[in-house]
Design a protein around this motif. Structure first.
Motif, mmCIF file in Angstrom:
data_model
loop_
_atom_site.group_PDB
_atom_site.id
_atom_site.type_symbol
_atom_site.label_atom_id
_atom_site.label_comp_id
_atom_site.label_asym_id
_atom_site.label_seq_id
_atom_site.Cartn_x
_atom_site.Cartn_y
_atom_site.Cartn_z
ATOM 1 N N CYS A 107 0.868 -1.184 0.000
ATOM 2 C CA CYS A 107 0.000 0.000 0.000
ATOM 3 C C CYS A 107 0.904 1.232 0.000
ATOM 4 C CB CYS A 107 -0.857 0.032 1.255
ATOM 5 S SG CYS A 107 -1.707 -1.508 1.560
ATOM 6 N N GLY A 108 0.445 2.318 -0.591
ATOM 7 C CA GLY A 108 1.247 3.554 -0.615
ATOM 8 C C GLY A 108 2.619 3.282 -1.196
ATOM 9 N N THR A 109 3.636 3.776 -0.519
ATOM 10 C CA THR A 109 5.004 3.604 -1.033
ATOM 11 C C THR A 109 5.388 2.141 -1.162
ATOM 12 O OG1 THR A 109 5.653 5.672 -0.112
ATOM 13 C CG2 THR A 109 7.418 4.144 -0.569
ATOM 14 N N SER A 110 4.923 1.320 -0.252
ATOM 15 C CA SER A 110 5.254 -0.105 -0.349
ATOM 16 C C SER A 110 4.700 -0.676 -1.656
ATOM 17 C CB SER A 110 4.692 -0.864 0.853
ATOM 18 O OG SER A 110 5.227 -0.327 2.041
ATOM 19 N N GLU A 150 -5.475 6.323 0.180
ATOM 20 C CA GLU A 150 -5.218 5.738 1.500
ATOM 21 C C GLU A 150 -6.293 4.762 1.966
ATOM 22 O OE1 GLU A 150 -2.313 6.536 2.886
ATOM 23 O OE2 GLU A 150 -1.954 7.880 1.213
ATOM 24 N N GLU A 153 -6.234 0.757 1.616
ATOM 25 C CA GLU A 153 -5.267 0.113 2.513
ATOM 26 C C GLU A 153 -5.965 -0.601 3.682
ATOM 27 O OE1 GLU A 153 -2.069 2.801 3.502
ATOM 28 O OE2 GLU A 153 -1.837 1.934 5.475
ATOM 29 N N ILE A 178 4.286 -6.500 1.400
ATOM 30 C CA ILE A 178 5.127 -5.517 2.093
ATOM 31 C C ILE A 178 4.241 -4.612 2.949
ATOM 32 C CG2 ILE A 178 6.913 -3.736 1.783
ATOM 33 C CD1 ILE A 178 6.921 -4.752 -1.263
ATOM 34 N N SER A 179 4.474 -4.604 4.237
ATOM 35 C CA SER A 179 3.824 -3.615 5.101
ATOM 36 C C SER A 179 4.846 -3.230 6.160
ATOM 37 C CB SER A 179 2.552 -4.175 5.738
ATOM 38 O OG SER A 179 1.966 -3.172 6.548
ATOM 39 N N CYS A 180 5.479 -2.076 5.947
ATOM 40 C CA CYS A 180 6.605 -1.675 6.807
ATOM 41 C C CYS A 180 6.223 -1.742 8.277
ATOM 42 C CB CYS A 180 7.057 -0.261 6.451
ATOM 43 S SG CYS A 180 7.639 -0.144 4.767
ATOM 44 N N GLY A 181 5.004 -1.308 8.580
ATOM 45 C CA GLY A 181 4.573 -1.259 9.980
ATOM 46 C C GLY A 181 3.933 -2.552 10.450
ATOM 47 N N SER A 183 1.127 -3.636 9.402
ATOM 48 C CA SER A 183 -0.103 -2.982 9.835
ATOM 49 C C SER A 183 -1.234 -2.925 8.806
ATOM 50 C CB SER A 183 0.217 -1.543 10.259
ATOM 51 O OG SER A 183 0.772 -0.848 9.161
ATOM 52 N N ALA A 184 -0.933 -3.036 7.509
ATOM 53 C CA ALA A 184 -1.973 -2.757 6.511
ATOM 54 C C ALA A 184 -2.970 -3.918 6.362
ATOM 55 C CB ALA A 184 -1.319 -2.459 5.159
ATOM 56 N N SER A 258 6.976 5.853 6.837
ATOM 57 C CA SER A 258 7.646 4.627 6.397
ATOM 58 C C SER A 258 8.109 4.690 4.949
ATOM 59 C CB SER A 258 6.722 3.425 6.616
ATOM 60 O OG SER A 258 5.517 3.635 5.926
ATOM 61 N N ASN A 512 -6.854 7.233 6.862
ATOM 62 C CA ASN A 512 -7.173 5.816 7.088
ATOM 63 C C ASN A 512 -6.979 5.491 8.568
ATOM 64 O OD1 ASN A 512 -4.416 5.186 7.500
ATOM 65 N ND2 ASN A 512 -4.119 4.696 5.345
ATOM 66 N N LYS A 514 -4.875 3.679 10.286
ATOM 67 C CA LYS A 514 -3.531 3.809 10.869
ATOM 68 C C LYS A 514 -3.226 5.284 11.159
ATOM 69 C CE LYS A 514 0.107 3.656 8.113
ATOM 70 N NZ LYS A 514 1.002 3.045 7.123
ATOM 71 N N LEU A 515 -3.599 6.137 10.215
ATOM 72 C CA LEU A 515 -3.323 7.560 10.395
ATOM 73 C C LEU A 515 -4.204 8.162 11.483
ATOM 74 C CD1 LEU A 515 -2.845 8.360 6.602
ATOM 75 C CD2 LEU A 515 -1.075 8.074 8.321
HETATM 76 O O1 F6P Z 1 -1.359 5.126 5.118
HETATM 77 C C1 F6P Z 1 -0.430 5.774 4.376
HETATM 78 C C2 F6P Z 1 0.904 5.111 4.446
HETATM 79 O O2 F6P Z 1 1.442 5.412 5.694
HETATM 80 C C3 F6P Z 1 1.870 5.515 3.371
HETATM 81 O O3 F6P Z 1 2.510 6.690 3.640
HETATM 82 C C4 F6P Z 1 2.764 4.316 3.359
HETATM 83 O O4 F6P Z 1 3.581 4.330 2.251
HETATM 84 C C5 F6P Z 1 1.715 3.249 3.380
HETATM 85 O O5 F6P Z 1 0.808 3.710 4.339
HETATM 86 C C6 F6P Z 1 2.167 1.851 3.639
HETATM 87 O O6 F6P Z 1 2.527 1.587 4.946
HETATM 88 P P1 F6P Z 1 2.990 0.154 5.350
HETATM 89 O O7 F6P Z 1 4.130 -0.220 4.428
HETATM 90 O O8 F6P Z 1 3.443 0.247 6.753
HETATM 91 O O9 F6P Z 1 1.827 -0.782 5.184
#
Ligand code: F6P
Length: 626
Positions: A107-110, A150, A153, A178-181, A183-184, A258, A512, A514-515
């Motif tokens: 999601c997003g950058t991932s 957003e 996600e 891929i979910s850096c946190g 979390s998605a 992230s 969203n 998470k935000l």
């Molecule tokens: O919700 C927005 C966001 O925080 C983006 O900025 C980020 O790239 C995306 O979620 C993905 O987050 P994650 O890789 O932790 O799932």
């Protein structure tokens, strides 16, 4: 502590690694903690900003501390072992492209990085006259590569639907979520689907928190939390049918952002393991842990080469800040995948800094043809989807002014005559025309190019003597270097514009769940109030009401975030509400009255007798149930 000659403020850089201590912001996962290194980044000048980001990025490569084994790190033996295991699965897929597929999803950058990696590795295969073996999924579809989407996600069902579509007809699928946190929900849904169909799927989770810190919040309309899915993954990992790659790389320079370290570490891990697998397949040799480590260590050099240009990066940060302060714009004009890096950096500014799409924009040569995205040309969807150099020349350049900054990004193997021609046209509109050029040892930027730009930052890379994959490694590294520079420009520019308070983005879009949670945590951190009170203030700000009805209180978070996404400055307004005990109307007008959000917030939070601090977060865990 590091002090530059001309600085107005003294910027503290406390010990790197303080975040690794067990009690440090224990309520938050690593990816949401505030990084002690960048704690005072909002007061830093451009040179300091770049220095702090450099230190923060260096944490990606830090080895495990024997005295502090709270977290595994990039080079930990267990991480390398998992990478080796996944590499073997990749090799198996590459041997049977007709029936198998590697899917990268995020999601997003991932998701944007999933797109970039999948298209790059398909190109690598194409160069060897082989069929594509990769596909990507991004929450929100291809439009999310360029714009902020957003809400999808949060939807695990959408994730599963997208996955089913992409893998139709395949017998073996390596799914990399891929979910850096960690979390998605979109990714949680996909991983769970894979776990339930292990005869076809091998799921891999990439992220940067321990499983015990994965998000444990109930997901709307679903029966599992992300953590529960990650725990299932851990169980299945014991039989090597699922894998988790989750080294800690330290908190982000801007808390929770992230796109920065998380994105960079994703690129390093996945490129290293995929390249190793491709090389092993073409050489018919086993991948060893040393091979993998060698690939990854070369990225450490990228960090060194990139930040050796710290002063020039700082000059661009300063220029970007000046443009943004004057309500000017930043444009990245890139070639090939360096153009994609510009587009990615620009698209992230909307959710990260609450900007308009037109404030920071990226353009690429040949537009969608060069992007090679699945849904093709999206130009007809609106001006934010115009991404070619032609679009820039025709529709943007006529309105460019001297308040704007334009950055060209290219290698000396790109069409230099075309670059010079475009640059000369831009130069007639703004003197703030800069270049980032990637050169190979022995290549030199011509005098003609040098005199066209106000400054040319030349990143010099060693000649690649080894095989085909080596050229791709160099391409990936130039991308990472560009990512670090552009992240510094856009983040630094917005810091100078006053969008950051300490190292927190206080004016984030609450678009969203998470935000939404992050917004409540920010309010807690700065006001010392309980989570419940902070959430109420946030809701008052979102709904613009002083009297919260039970009906509003009980609505689903997705309804709150749908409305919040259409509003501006909801978090700063809630902060004023909490500190002034005033009406929503008054809080809104106080926030609106001053263009620099940080100054307004600082004024209310550092009232006489109150020390400037961002250290409140620990207090609230005990109050959580009040
Ligand atoms: O919700 C927005 C966001 O925080 C983006 O900025 C980020 O790239 C995306 O979620 C993905 O987050 P994650 O890789 O932790 O799932």
């Amino acid at each position: 502590m590091f002090v530059s000659q001309k600085q107005k403020h003294i910027v503290e850089t406390p010990d790197t690694g303080k975040w690794e201590l067990a009690g440090y912001e224990a309520a938050l996962p690593v990816t949401e903690k505030s990084n002690p290194i960048t704690r005072e980044i909002d007061k830093a000048d451009p040179v300091q900003i770049v220095h702090l980001l450099k230190e923060c990025d260096a944490e990606i490569f830090q080895e495990e501390d024997d005295t502090l084994v709270n977290y595994k790190r990039l080079y930990s033996a267990s991480v390398l072992q998992t990478m080796m295991d996944v590499t073997k699965k990749v090799e198996a897929i590459l041997k049977d492209p007709e029936h198998s597929l590697i899917i990268l999803s995020g999601c997003g950058t991932s998701g944007r990085l999933a797109f970039l990696l999948a298209t790059s590795f398909n190109k690598l295969l194409k160069g060897l006259h082989k069929n594509p073996s990769y596909a990507y999924i991004i929450a929100g579809g291809d439009k999310a590569i360029l714009t902020s989407q957003e809400a999808p996600e949060d939807n695990p069902h959408l994730g599963v639907e997208a996955l089913k579509r992409v893998c139709a007809g395949k017998k073996k699928v390596l799914f990399i979520g891929i979910s850096c946190g960690l979390s998605a929900p979109f990714i949680a849904g996909q991983l769970d689907f894979c776990l339930n169909n292990l005869d076809v799927f091998t799921p891999v989770l990439v992220g940067f928190n321990p499983v015990s810190m994965a998000r444990n919040e109930i997901i709307e309309g679903w029966h599992l939390t992300f953590r529960q899915v990650a725990e299932k993954m851990e169980e299945v990992q014991e039989t090597r049918r699922a894998f988790i790659l989750n080294p800690a790389v330290g908190p982000e320079g801007i808390s929770g952002s992230s796109r920065m370290k998380g994105g960079s570490a994703t690129k390093i891990i996945l490129e290293s393991l995929l390249l190793a697998a491709h090389k092993a397949t073409s050489n018919n040799k086993e991948v060893t842990a040393k091979n993998l480590l060698d690939w990854m260590k070369t990225y450490e050099k990228v960090h060194k080469i990139t930040y050796s240009q710290g002063k020039m990066i700082a000059a661009m940060v300063k220029q970007a800040g000046t443009s943004l302060e004057k309500m000017g714009r930043i444009y990245y004009i890139g070639w090939q995948t360096l153009g994609v890096m510009g587009i990615i950096d620009a698209s992230e500014c909307v959710p990260t800094f609450g900007t308009d799409f037109s404030d920071v924009r990226g353009f690429i040569n040949k537009g969608y043809k060069e992007m090679a995205n699945r849904e093709g040309d999206l130009t007809s969807r609106g001006p934010e989807f115009e991404i070619s150099h032609e679009d820039f020349m025709k529709n943007v350049l006529p309105d460019v002014t001297e308040n704007d900054t334009v950055v060209f990004i290219f290698t000396l193997d790109d069409d230099l005559l075309e670059i010079e021609k475009l640059a000369n046209q831009v130069k007639n509109k703004t003197p703030n025309l800069h270049a980032i050029s990637h050169v190979t040892t022995g290549q030199y930027v011509s005098a003609n190019i040098k005199k066209t730009f106000a400054s040319v930052m030349s990143m010099t890379w060693p000649i690649v003597f080894f095989e085909y994959e080596g050229f791709f490694l160099q391409k990936f590294q130039r991308e990472l270097s560009t990512k670090w520079i552009l992240n510094a420009i856009s983040t630094g520019g917005h810091i100078l514009k006053g969008k950051i308070y300490f190292n927190h983005m206080i004016d984030l879009k609450v678009s969203n769940s998470k935000l939404f949670r992050r917004a409540v945590a920010i309010l807690q951190r700065f006001t010392s109030r309980s989570p419940i009170i902070c959430q109420e203030a946030l809701l008052k700000s979102i709904y613009e009401t002083d009297d919260l009805s039970d009906e509003i209180r009980n609505i689903k978070i997705s309804t709150h975030t749908t409305l919040a996404a259409t509003k501006f400055k909801v978090v700063p307004t809630a902060l004023v509400l909490l500190t002034r005990n005033c009406s929503v109307a008054e809080a809104m007008s106080r926030i609106q009255a001053k263009p620099v959000v940080r100054d307004t917030i600082d004024r209310y939070l550092t009232a006489p007798g109150r020390k400037r601090t961002a250290d409140q977060i620990e207090m609230h865990r005990d109050e959580e149930n009040e």
